[in-house]
Write an enzyme that holds these catalytic residues in place. Sequence first.
Site, PDB file in Angstrom:
ATOM      1  N   ASP A  84      62.136  48.393  56.604  1.00 45.16           N
ATOM      2  CA  ASP A  84      62.148  48.794  55.204  1.00 45.16           C
ATOM      3  C   ASP A  84      61.179  49.944  54.930  1.00 45.16           C
ATOM      4  OD1 ASP A  84      64.056  46.927  54.621  1.00 45.16           O
ATOM      5  OD2 ASP A  84      62.686  45.492  53.690  1.00 45.16           O
ATOM      6  N   ARG A  89      60.337  55.490  53.110  1.00 43.10           N
ATOM      7  CA  ARG A  89      59.825  56.843  53.331  1.00 43.10           C
ATOM      8  C   ARG A  89      60.948  57.865  53.213  1.00 43.10           C
ATOM      9  NH1 ARG A  89      58.252  56.591  58.370  1.00 43.10           N
ATOM     10  NH2 ARG A  89      59.775  58.015  59.273  1.00 43.10           N
ATOM     11  N   SER A 202      56.349  41.914  44.943  1.00 45.48           N
ATOM     12  CA  SER A 202      56.444  41.101  43.729  1.00 45.48           C
ATOM     13  C   SER A 202      56.792  39.656  44.050  1.00 45.48           C
ATOM     14  CB  SER A 202      57.495  41.703  42.787  1.00 45.48           C
ATOM     15  OG  SER A 202      57.782  40.836  41.714  1.00 45.48           O
ATOM     16  N   SER A 204      56.344  37.993  46.885  1.00 40.92           N
ATOM     17  CA  SER A 204      55.255  37.314  47.594  1.00 40.92           C
ATOM     18  C   SER A 204      54.079  37.004  46.677  1.00 40.92           C
ATOM     19  CB  SER A 204      54.785  38.165  48.781  1.00 40.92           C
ATOM     20  OG  SER A 204      54.179  39.362  48.346  1.00 40.92           O
TER      21      SER A 204
END
Length: 301
Positions: A84, A89, A202, A204
């Site tokens: 991810d 990036r 968010s 976690s």
Amino acid sequence: MRVYIAHNGCLEAEPIYGTICELVAQRKMSVITDPHARNNESARNTDSGVVSLNQAGRNKYLDQETTSRSINVPFCAGISIGGDGTFLRMARDLKNTGTPLFGVNMGRMGFLVDIEPEDIVNLVENIVKGEYTEEKRLPITASVQRGGKKIHDEWAVNEITIERKVEGKVVDIEVFVDGCRVMDISCNGIIIATATGSTAYSFSSGGPIVWPEMKVTLVVPVSPHELFAKPIVLPDNRSILLKVTSRDNKVVLCSDGQVRLCLQSGDEIACHVGKVPVVFGRVKKGCFAEHLVKKFNLQTA
């Protein structure tokens, strides 16, 4: 036609990188690689596909300045090879271009990337033929004001966060929604997340999972020192303002997990939903619920 490729620089990704470059070149398309891939010497020198592209003059390894200029010329697709982080990036490199983005998963989970390495031939064919669907995801933007002057603009796919710079310190933040103060908290940080980012930092930190097509913004405190400081779900047309009230300057602004700016007491960060969507290219069919079950290995039976 041009394809932008982002590479995570890991040895395991090099064969995939070379194969995709070769497949793209066979279809008379040019390849632009991000600076991270460019700086990987083994990726440049060991993959026969990459070398042949260099010799043919169709593969271009660019520095950041040249990459920025090249982004002004449209791409038919962006392909990331990694997890991810690599995908995010690439999304940042291609922001505001409307380029459909695809991710080949070489990471541990890869929630945003759904192409397996064995499917890369089909992926390139799907891109060439236009046989894919597009999901438009709205990013989050932020503008930082210091002493009444704008000093920084930020952009993210998943989330923009204000975090402590030093372990053991807390961040003091005031949160305003449409000009009304709704939180005044001490915490480890605060997350302003998109629907896409609801499954990332968010989640976690105790935030809810929302379906990516929902037009919402999440405000999620990280380890707050207040009993009733809970996540807030807002319509995406609300105005969010964060004010740093910490007495020291051990506070940073991050976007998608990367530190972008050191903040000072009194800085104000205005957050808004971006106007130009990020386009996720999808070649696989499936619903979001199935994706959740698979990626989080949920026990459903």
